[in-house]
Design a protein around this motif. Structure first.
Motif, PDB file in Angstrom:
ATOM      1  N   GLN A  18     -11.600  -4.260  15.949  1.00  0.00           N
ATOM      2  CA  GLN A  18     -12.624  -3.272  16.313  1.00  0.00           C
ATOM      3  C   GLN A  18     -12.016  -1.934  16.755  1.00  0.00           C
ATOM      4  N   SER A  19     -10.730  -1.959  17.122  1.00  0.00           N
ATOM      5  CA  SER A  19     -10.085  -0.710  17.557  1.00  0.00           C
ATOM      6  C   SER A  19      -9.585   0.116  16.362  1.00  0.00           C
ATOM      7  N   LEU A  20      -9.664  -0.462  15.152  1.00  0.00           N
ATOM      8  CA  LEU A  20      -9.143   0.218  13.954  1.00  0.00           C
ATOM      9  C   LEU A  20     -10.261   0.917  13.184  1.00  0.00           C
ATOM     10  N   PRO A  21      -9.897   1.928  12.365  1.00  0.00           N
ATOM     11  CA  PRO A  21     -10.932   2.568  11.540  1.00  0.00           C
ATOM     12  C   PRO A  21     -11.555   1.576  10.545  1.00  0.00           C
ATOM     13  N   ALA A  22     -10.745   0.618  10.042  1.00  0.00           N
ATOM     14  CA  ALA A  22     -11.244  -0.382   9.089  1.00  0.00           C
ATOM     15  C   ALA A  22     -10.182  -1.455   8.894  1.00  0.00           C
ATOM     16  N   ALA A  23     -10.601  -2.582   8.334  1.00  0.00           N
ATOM     17  CA  ALA A  23      -9.677  -3.654   7.936  1.00  0.00           C
ATOM     18  C   ALA A  23     -10.420  -4.491   6.914  1.00  0.00           C
ATOM     19  N   SER A  24      -9.720  -5.350   6.195  1.00  0.00           N
ATOM     20  CA  SER A  24     -10.388  -6.189   5.203  1.00  0.00           C
ATOM     21  C   SER A  24     -11.307  -7.194   5.889  1.00  0.00           C
ATOM     22  N   HIS A  25     -12.432  -7.495   5.230  1.00  0.00           N
ATOM     23  CA  HIS A  25     -13.352  -8.501   5.784  1.00  0.00           C
ATOM     24  C   HIS A  25     -12.709  -9.884   5.794  1.00  0.00           C
ATOM     25  N   PRO A 173      -8.605  -9.635  -6.181  1.00  0.00           N
ATOM     26  CA  PRO A 173      -8.373  -8.674  -7.264  1.00  0.00           C
ATOM     27  C   PRO A 173      -7.342  -7.607  -6.894  1.00  0.00           C
ATOM     28  N   ARG A 174      -6.475  -7.281  -7.843  1.00  0.00           N
ATOM     29  CA  ARG A 174      -5.491  -6.231  -7.607  1.00  0.00           C
ATOM     30  C   ARG A 174      -6.120  -4.852  -7.859  1.00  0.00           C
ATOM     31  N   TYR A 175      -7.075  -4.827  -8.780  1.00  0.00           N
ATOM     32  CA  TYR A 175      -7.746  -3.566  -9.106  1.00  0.00           C
ATOM     33  C   TYR A 175      -9.173  -3.604  -8.572  1.00  0.00           C
ATOM     34  N   VAL A 176      -9.565  -2.555  -7.860  1.00  0.00           N
ATOM     35  CA  VAL A 176     -10.928  -2.475  -7.336  1.00  0.00           C
ATOM     36  C   VAL A 176     -11.510  -1.104  -7.673  1.00  0.00           C
ATOM     37  N   PHE A 177     -12.824  -0.964  -7.498  1.00  0.00           N
ATOM     38  CA  PHE A 177     -13.457   0.330  -7.743  1.00  0.00           C
ATOM     39  C   PHE A 177     -14.126   0.795  -6.457  1.00  0.00           C
ATOM     40  N   GLN A 178     -13.801   2.006  -6.031  1.00  0.00           N
ATOM     41  CA  GLN A 178     -14.289   2.512  -4.745  1.00  0.00           C
ATOM     42  C   GLN A 178     -14.938   3.889  -4.889  1.00  0.00           C
ATOM     43  N   HIS A 281     -15.293   0.644   6.352  1.00  0.00           N
ATOM     44  CA  HIS A 281     -15.159   0.116   4.987  1.00  0.00           C
ATOM     45  C   HIS A 281     -16.356  -0.792   4.695  1.00  0.00           C
ATOM     46  N   VAL A 282     -17.091  -0.459   3.637  1.00  0.00           N
ATOM     47  CA  VAL A 282     -18.258  -1.256   3.251  1.00  0.00           C
ATOM     48  C   VAL A 282     -18.061  -1.802   1.845  1.00  0.00           C
ATOM     49  N   TRP A 283     -18.305  -3.108   1.665  1.00  0.00           N
ATOM     50  CA  TRP A 283     -18.114  -3.744   0.361  1.00  0.00           C
ATOM     51  C   TRP A 283     -19.431  -4.239  -0.207  1.00  0.00           C
ATOM     52  N   TYR A 284     -19.604  -4.024  -1.505  1.00  0.00           N
ATOM     53  CA  TYR A 284     -20.610  -4.760  -2.268  1.00  0.00           C
ATOM     54  C   TYR A 284     -19.848  -6.000  -2.703  1.00  0.00           C
ATOM     55  N   SER A 285     -20.177  -7.188  -2.128  1.00  0.00           N
ATOM     56  CA  SER A 285     -19.277  -8.313  -2.366  1.00  0.00           C
ATOM     57  C   SER A 285     -19.728  -9.275  -3.458  1.00  0.00           C
ATOM     58  N   GLY A 314     -21.950   5.644   8.454  1.00  0.00           N
ATOM     59  CA  GLY A 314     -20.735   6.419   8.704  1.00  0.00           C
ATOM     60  C   GLY A 314     -19.525   5.872   7.945  1.00  0.00           C
ATOM     61  N   ALA A 315     -19.783   5.106   6.880  1.00  0.00           N
ATOM     62  CA  ALA A 315     -18.677   4.532   6.099  1.00  0.00           C
ATOM     63  C   ALA A 315     -17.851   5.625   5.433  1.00  0.00           C
ATOM     64  N   THR A 316     -16.549   5.374   5.318  1.00  0.00           N
ATOM     65  CA  THR A 316     -15.671   6.327   4.622  1.00  0.00           C
ATOM     66  C   THR A 316     -15.477   5.918   3.171  1.00  0.00           C
ATOM     67  N   VAL A 317     -15.767   4.639   2.869  1.00  0.00           N
ATOM     68  CA  VAL A 317     -15.615   4.165   1.491  1.00  0.00           C
ATOM     69  C   VAL A 317     -16.644   3.080   1.190  1.00  0.00           C
ATOM     70  N   TYR A 318     -17.231   3.163  -0.016  1.00  0.00           N
ATOM     71  CA  TYR A 318     -18.122   2.110  -0.510  1.00  0.00           C
ATOM     72  C   TYR A 318     -17.350   1.419  -1.630  1.00  0.00           C
ATOM     73  N   ASP A 319     -17.057   0.150  -1.407  1.00  0.00           N
ATOM     74  CA  ASP A 319     -16.127  -0.588  -2.265  1.00  0.00           C
ATOM     75  C   ASP A 319     -16.888  -1.556  -3.158  1.00  0.00           C
ATOM     76  N   LEU A 320     -16.786  -1.333  -4.477  1.00  0.00           N
ATOM     77  CA  LEU A 320     -17.485  -2.199  -5.429  1.00  0.00           C
ATOM     78  C   LEU A 320     -16.617  -3.383  -5.857  1.00  0.00           C
ATOM     79  N   ARG A 321     -15.541  -3.596  -5.135  1.00  0.00           N
ATOM     80  CA  ARG A 321     -14.643  -4.753  -5.345  1.00  0.00           C
ATOM     81  C   ARG A 321     -14.034  -4.798  -6.758  1.00  0.00           C
ATOM     82  N   GLY A 322     -13.748  -6.009  -7.208  1.00  0.00           N
ATOM     83  CA  GLY A 322     -12.839  -6.200  -8.339  1.00  0.00           C
ATOM     84  C   GLY A 322     -13.278  -5.680  -9.693  1.00  0.00           C
TER      85      GLY A 322
END
Length: 373
Positions: A18-25, A173-178, A281-285, A314-322
């Motif tokens: 919670q102290s970080l700007p973001a981390a993986s879910h 996934p190694r490749y994602v779309f953001q 960081h927000v993901w469409y999972s 207030g998300a900095t990135v919307y992540d559409l994942r793999g």
């Protein structure tokens, strides 16, 4: 900085995240409850001088059939300073600790982006007959420090799967779309959508497509659409119990960690998606859709609503994942990148997952077992 590593409580781990700007879910403590068939441990790195926690990791342990030895897995983690000059001082104590815990092999996924390609560059690549993969094109952004990290890991004895290519050889996934949202207005984001996306969003609006959020009680309806999708796209669906566990675990940890969206037309749900939120960081999972009602473009309407909601958070990135890195129109995964490129975002390539065999013989046995499955 002198570092020590030790097991920490879930509360300490969560406070650090919670102290970080973001981390993986997949590095929040509650992810251990989602993966209930694995044993788990929360690790913390501490600065010896100040006693302050400076890194954390969620480790999942999977027991090998018949023996008391484990595969230790840190999905999209650990959450440490990957660009630290003394990366060795972070990684070696972790390996020593995991070996003590009975691990015969360690797998981790450094959350480090190595390259990015803009939607514009990808579109050009799709039109170019000589371009078959993302890597065939010059990236718009390259992170030189990521190559140093890869070098250091290789020198320490970490190995990478042969796959290198499609990026689906890794567990994640190694490749994602953001879609980057920081320092941009929503108008800018919308303007960056391609014509087809903008037209489809308008079409859905005109047709009266409604996008609503659901709760735990709506997961059965989610499952109905998800199983239709699984049949259509030839994959094995996860059971309803998995999503119920995910909802309960993640939202108990943070009431706004997981959301469920439906796009409906004339009272009928046509598509659905799950959304995950960790800091900025927000993901469409996961996504699902029916075989009917596609002409009213429910998926575009739903993505646009989710993106706007992410922006409002207030998300900095919307992540559409793999995505796969294939730009070949005959590839069965091509539709995935084509749909996501329409959002005007960027393809990002992560460093991929790395393995460290603590016991070479057992590691090899696991390799053989996995390739036969």
């Amino acid at each position: 900085m002198s570092l020590t590593l030790r097991t920490i409580s879930r509360e300490q781990h969560l406070a650090y995240i919670q102290s970080l700007p973001a981390a993986s879910h997949m590095q929040v403590p509650a992810w251990a409850d989602v993966k209930a068939e694995w044993r788990s441990e929360n690790l913390g790195w501490f600065d010896e001088r100040t006693g302050e926690m400076v890194g954390a990791g969620l480790v999942l342990y999977r027991q090998l059939p018949k023996i008391k030895r484990y595969l230790a897995y840190l999905p999209e983690g650990p959450v440490i300073n990957w660009f630290a000059p003394n990366l060795d001082d972070w990684i070696q104590p972790m390996l020593a600790h995991l070996k003590q815990q009975g691990a015969f092999s360690v797998k981790m996924g450094p959350p480090v982006i190595i390259r990015r390609w803009s939607a514009e560059t990808i579109k050009k690549g799709i039109q170019d007959q000589d371009v078959k993969r993302l890597r065939d094109m010059e990236a718009d952004f390259i992170e030189p420090r990521a190559f140093e990290v890869a070098d250091k890991l290789r020198r320490m004895g970490w190995q990478q799967g042969e796959d290198g290519g499609a990026g689906f050889g890794d567990v994640q996934p190694r490749y994602v779309f953001q879609v980057p949202l920081a320092n941009r207005s929503l108008e800018e984001v919308h303007k960056n959508f391609n014509q087809l996306w903008r037209r489809n969003i308008k079409k859905a609006e005109k047709a009266g497509v409604e996008v609503v959020q659901g709760g735990y009680q709506d997961l059965a309806e989610w499952q109905r659409l998800y199983e239709i999708t699984a049949v259509r796209d030839h994959f094995r669906p996860r059971p309803l119990s998995y999503f119920q566990r995910m909802w309960t675990a993640l939202n108990t940890e943070d009431p706004n960690r997981m959301r469920l969206y439906f796009a409906r037309h004339n009272g009928v749900n046509l598509s659905a998606a799950t959304m995950l939120i960790v800091g900025g960081h927000v993901w469409y999972s996961y996504g699902a859709s029916d075989n009917i009602g596609r002409e009213v473009r429910p998926s575009n309407a739903m993505q646009w609503t989710m993106l706007r909601d992410a922006y409002a958070l207030g998300a900095t990135v919307y992540d559409l994942r793999g995505i796969s890195d294939s730009l070949d129109e005959t590839d069965h995964l091509f539709g995935l990148i084509q749909f996501k490129v329409g959002t005007g975002g960027q393809a990002a390539e992560y460093l991929g997952e790395w393995d460290f065999p603590l016991n070479k013989l057992l590691h090899k046995a696991l390799d053989i077992y996995m390739s036969r499955r």
